[in-house]
Motif scaffolding. Structure first.
Motif, short mmCIF file in Angstrom:
data_model
loop_
_atom_site.label_atom_id
_atom_site.label_comp_id
_atom_site.label_asym_id
_atom_site.label_seq_id
_atom_site.Cartn_x
_atom_site.Cartn_y
_atom_site.Cartn_z
N GLY A 172 0.79 -1.04 0.02
CA GLY A 172 -0.15 0.05 -0.01
C GLY A 172 0.70 1.38 -0.07
N THR A 173 2.08 1.16 -0.38
CA THR A 173 2.95 2.43 -0.36
C THR A 173 2.41 3.45 -1.30
OG1 THR A 173 4.99 0.96 0.10
CG2 THR A 173 5.26 3.33 -0.82
N GLN A 378 4.87 -1.27 -7.00
CA GLN A 378 6.04 -2.29 -6.32
C GLN A 378 7.30 -2.16 -6.90
OE1 GLN A 378 5.11 -6.49 -7.33
NE2 GLN A 378 5.39 -6.99 -5.11
N ILE A 379 8.20 -2.15 -5.98
CA ILE A 379 9.90 -1.79 -6.45
C ILE A 379 10.42 -3.30 -6.93
CG2 ILE A 379 12.06 -1.44 -5.65
CD1 ILE A 379 10.55 0.18 -3.28
N GLY A 380 10.13 -4.35 -6.16
CA GLY A 380 10.76 -5.71 -6.62
C GLY A 380 10.10 -6.33 -7.84
N GLY A 381 10.73 -7.50 -8.08
CA GLY A 381 9.96 -8.37 -9.11
C GLY A 381 10.03 -7.98 -10.63
N GLY A 382 10.71 -6.56 -11.08
CA GLY A 382 10.81 -6.51 -12.23
C GLY A 382 9.57 -6.09 -13.06
N HIS A 383 9.65 -5.66 -14.33
CA HIS A 383 8.68 -5.24 -15.27
C HIS A 383 7.67 -4.05 -14.52
CE1 HIS A 383 9.67 -8.37 -17.98
NE2 HIS A 383 9.36 -9.39 -17.12
N ASN A 384 8.32 -3.02 -14.06
CA ASN A 384 7.44 -2.08 -13.41
C ASN A 384 8.27 -0.69 -13.27
OD1 ASN A 384 4.95 -1.58 -12.50
ND2 ASN A 384 5.65 -1.98 -10.11
N LEU A 454 15.32 -7.78 -9.40
CA LEU A 454 14.56 -8.66 -10.11
C LEU A 454 14.17 -10.00 -9.31
CD1 LEU A 454 16.21 -8.63 -13.58
CD2 LEU A 454 14.14 -7.04 -12.68
N GLU A 455 14.87 -10.09 -8.10
CA GLU A 455 14.65 -11.15 -7.21
C GLU A 455 12.93 -11.24 -6.75
OE1 GLU A 455 15.86 -10.31 -3.23
OE2 GLU A 455 16.58 -12.53 -2.93
N LYS A 456 12.81 -12.57 -6.62
CA LYS A 456 11.07 -12.71 -6.44
C LYS A 456 11.02 -12.04 -5.22
CE LYS A 456 12.24 -16.86 -3.77
NZ LYS A 456 13.19 -18.28 -4.32
N THR A 457 9.66 -11.45 -5.27
CA THR A 457 9.40 -10.58 -4.09
C THR A 457 8.90 -11.54 -2.92
OG1 THR A 457 7.20 -10.39 -4.83
CG2 THR A 457 8.75 -8.34 -5.37
N ARG A 458 8.88 -10.93 -1.54
CA ARG A 458 8.46 -11.93 -0.52
C ARG A 458 6.97 -11.57 -0.71
NH1 ARG A 458 12.63 -9.93 4.24
NH2 ARG A 458 13.72 -11.88 4.74
N PRO A 459 5.94 -12.72 -0.15
CA PRO A 459 4.64 -12.52 -0.34
C PRO A 459 4.01 -11.18 0.10
CG PRO A 459 5.23 -14.60 0.86
CD PRO A 459 6.43 -13.79 0.68
N ASN A 460 3.23 -10.68 -0.62
CA ASN A 460 2.48 -9.23 -0.27
C ASN A 460 3.44 -8.14 -0.06
OD1 ASN A 460 -0.04 -10.31 -0.83
ND2 ASN A 460 -0.02 -11.48 0.76
N ALA A 461 4.81 -8.25 -0.41
CA ALA A 461 5.88 -7.18 0.14
C ALA A 461 6.16 -6.36 -1.27
CB ALA A 461 6.91 -8.01 0.69
N ILE A 462 6.96 -5.32 -0.75
CA ILE A 462 7.29 -4.51 -1.71
C ILE A 462 8.51 -4.89 -2.42
CG2 ILE A 462 8.75 -3.11 0.01
CD1 ILE A 462 7.61 -0.44 -1.35
N PHE A 463 9.30 -5.52 -1.92
CA PHE A 463 10.58 -6.28 -2.67
C PHE A 463 10.78 -7.57 -2.22
CE2 PHE A 463 12.36 -2.10 -0.91
CZ PHE A 463 12.36 -2.46 0.44
N PHE A 525 2.21 7.12 4.79
CA PHE A 525 2.84 6.67 3.93
C PHE A 525 2.43 5.47 3.15
CE2 PHE A 525 6.62 8.29 6.34
CZ PHE A 525 7.04 9.40 5.38
N ARG A 526 0.89 5.29 3.39
CA ARG A 526 0.29 4.29 2.78
C ARG A 526 -1.02 4.77 2.19
NH1 ARG A 526 -0.06 -0.86 5.79
NH2 ARG A 526 -1.38 -1.23 4.25
N VAL A 527 -1.65 4.26 1.40
CA VAL A 527 -3.04 4.57 0.88
C VAL A 527 -3.71 3.83 1.83
CG1 VAL A 527 -2.32 4.90 -1.72
CG2 VAL A 527 -3.00 2.74 -0.82
#
Ligand code: HEM
Ligand SMILES: *[C@@H]1O[C@H](CO)[C@@H](O)[C@H](O)[C@H]1NC(C)=O
Ligand SMILES: *[C@@H]1O[C@H](CO)[C@@H](O)[C@H](O)[C@H]1NC(C)=O
Ligand SMILES: *[C@@H]1O[C@H](CO)[C@@H](O)[C@H](O)[C@H]1NC(C)=O
Ligand SMILES: *[C@@H]1O[C@H](CO)[C@@H](O)[C@H](O)[C@H]1NC(C)=O
Length: 543
Positions: A172-173, A378-384, A454-463, A525-527
């Protein structure tokens, strides 16, 4: 090392194999020999791989990072219970000491010196490097692993960083957080591009509020009013604004604090009012960053606490040097949305960037309100990464090569994480794994910045795991390593008395905004939950 001669056709610097484990130091002897210095690593043996008895016990008892993260982000009832007890202090102390102990202090290497030297200690124009740079004489830029040449940064950016469809951060950042991140970190990340990679223009090496007061004494005096300790300002429609343009709105209202101090200290001159106010502002920033900003980012249910006294009986150095790796790691451009929604109106990048009229036109309240309601990516995970900032990813990778930053997996080890054994373990996205494998050839050749982003993100996490496990130590060391947090400074007189000390200890994001605005905007800091549900749909209909 005959192996090396067969493979590369010449005697390879044995340190290019990164033979020393567990933070052992590789020293080259002769042409093709090396020794690992394992002093105080808790390990021994040729490559510092054999644990001492005490280390064996410690490793047995130590929870792995993912387990600790799981505990801290679950069991809300337990952490709520802990909130008001002395156990909260104990856990907070543990978080601070375990994280900051991973950062060498005094600092060690830089882009020029892969061994300890007086020059790298003394010359603060350099960022420090946590791991020595890849030796110049290695056969490959990543040492000995991977392909003959590294992938084209442009190809990496286009294939793995470029946004397909806006992916809001699941934590929710919002944009308020994103601009705070940018504004806050640019006081100590100020690469000097006129020289070459690895040099900085921010000599404070930490939270010095130079983003408010200027990065040189000359600039500071240009910004100061030289009356009552204040900074220059301008009035627009009867409201106080900073005198100069600035990318993000400046909320840190130094002048308000000057008035409070002056009321109590009518004899103080401009200089003392200015200097004391600056310390209060720095203290406020650290407080807000730990208790609002890091609190949000961590997702912890443990209520974080800014209390320097927690470390007074610990072994802790009150100094800090900004690391190039920290600067690389903080390129969080995927936070940026597709466009900005201000007061319900869509504002494009070309209308937004460098447009200071936005601030004077809408007023700071409206901007804070709008930024707090709009989801960040979302910061992590790529393509964003939005097209507008895609070039930055490319430049970051180029900088890392120029600085000869070691491979991602070497940093995993340095931060007590298991190196990845394959690209398929590194990411859950098989297409990305395949693509990266084709381009890099070997997981041990994967670079630092792409690894983090690009590392897989943690579940429901920003990176992902690495960003947290590497970022948190740099961050907490920087915040608590500030001289303000030392026993000599952390007392009321430093801040002009109890009033000033109280301003520091009671600072929150909400306070900061409310003390400096006409009406109270939504500021977080979050919606909000509502916005979080609305936003993705809103974004996708706009596309
Ligand atoms: C409108 C949004 C933004 C634009 C257009 C932008 C653009 C840029 C550009 C052009 C650079 C210089 C890259 C280079 O020369 O290597 C840069 C650096 C950087 N950006 Fe951003 N950025 C934006 C937002 C952000 C945000 C939200 C963050 C959040 C943390 C951020 C963090 C950084 C950092 C840490 C650096 C490195 C600074 C240094 O070492 O000097 N940026 N950005
Ligand atoms: C130490 O590391 C080197 C290079 O990685 C390897 O060849 C050697 O076998 C290792 N030695 C021991 C005792 O593990
Ligand atoms: C934690 O304690 C503080 C006061 O010490 C209180 O203001 C806050 O509401 C408590 N938070 C929770 C989640 O119980
Ligand atoms: C720091 O090192 C750089 C590069 O060698 C040099 O140009 C600069 O003068 C040094 N700064 C100081 C203060 O010695
Ligand atoms: C800057 O923002 C103002 C106020 O929202 C707007 O009227 C103006 O068109 C913008 N400037 C540019 C160059 O887009």
């Amino acid at each position: 090392m005959y192996y090396a001669i067969i493979l590369f056709g010449f005697a390879v610097n044995p340190c290019c194999y990164y033979p020393c484990q567990n933070s052992g130091v590789c020293v080259r002897f002769g042409n093709d020999h090396y020794q690992c210095d394992c002093t105080r690593t808790g390990f021994y043996g040729d490559n510092c791989t054999v644990p001492e008895f005490r280390t064996r016990i410690r490793l047995l008892l130590k929870p792995n990072p993912s387990f600790a993260q799981y505990l801290l982000t679950h069991f809300q009832w337990f952490w709520d219970l802990l909130n008001n007890s002395f156990l909260r202090d104990t856990v907070m102390r543990l978080v601070l000491t375990s994280r900051s102990s991973l950062i060498p202090s005094p600092p060690t290497h830089n882009t020029k010196y892969g061994y300890l030297s007086w020059e790298s200690y003394y010359n603060t124009s350099y960022y420090t490097l946590l791991l020595p740079p890849v030796p110049e004489d290695c056969p490959l830029l990543m040492g000995t692993k991977g392909k003959q040449t590294l992938p084209d940064p442009k190809v990496l950016a286009e294939r793995f960083f470029k946004r397909k469809k806006f992916r809001p951060d699941p934590q929710g950042t919002n944009l308020m957080f994103a601009f705070m991140a940018q504004h806050f970190t640019h006081q100590f990340f100020k690469s000097n591009h006129e020289v070459k990679a690895g040099f900085t223009k921010a000599f404070g090496h930490g939270v010095d509020a130079s983003n408010i007061y200027g990065d040189t004494l000359e600039r500071q005096h240009q910004l100061r009013l030289h009356k009552d300790g204040k900074l220059k300002y301008q009035l627009v429609h009867g409201e106080v604004f900073p005198p100069t343009v600035s990318e993000a709105p400046v909320y840190m209202k130094h002048n308000r604090v000057c008035d409070i101090l002056r009321a109590e200290h009518p004899t103080w001159d401009d200089e003392q009012l200015f200097q004391t106010t600056r310390l209060i502002i720095i203290g406020e920033i650290i407080k807000i960053i730990i208790e609002d900003y890091v609190q949000h980012l961590s997702g912890y249910f443990l209520k974080l606490k800014f209390d320097p006294t927690l470390l007074f009986n610990e072994r802790f150095q009150y100094s800090n040097r900004i690391a190039l790796e920290f600067g690389q790691l903080y390129h969080w451009h995927p936070l940026m949305p597709d466009s900005f929604i201000i007061d319900g109106e869509e504002v494009t990048y070309s209308q937004f960037i460098y447009n200071t009229s936005l601030l004077t036109h809408h007023g700071v309240e409206k901007l804070v309100d709008s930024f707090s309601r709009q989801a960040a990516g979302q910061i992590g995970g790529g393509h964003n990464s939005h097209e507008v900032v895609l070039k930055v990813a490319e430049m970051t990778i180029k900088e890392s090569r120029e600085a000869r930053i070691q491979p991602f997996n070497e940093y995993r080890k340095k931060f007590n994480l298991k190196p990845y054994t394959s690209f398929y373990e590194f990411t859950d996205d098989p297409e990305m794994a395949k693509g990266l494998e084709e381009l890099y050839g070997d997981i041990d050749a994967l670079e630092f910045y792409p690894g983090l982003m690009l590392e897989k993100t943690r579940p429901n996490a920003i990176f992902g795991e690495s960003m947290v496990e590497m970022g948190a130590p740099f961050s907490l060391k920087g915040l608590l390593g500030n001289p303000l947090c030392s026993p000599e400074y952390w007392k009321p007189s430093t801040f002009g008395g109890e009033t000033g000390f109280h301003i520091v200890k009671s600072a929150t994001l909400q306070n900061l905004v409310c003390h400096n605005s006409k009406w109270y905007p939504y500021v977080h800091f979050r919606v909000s939950k509502k916005e979080q549900e609305m936003n993705p749909r809103k974004q996708s209909t706009e596309l």
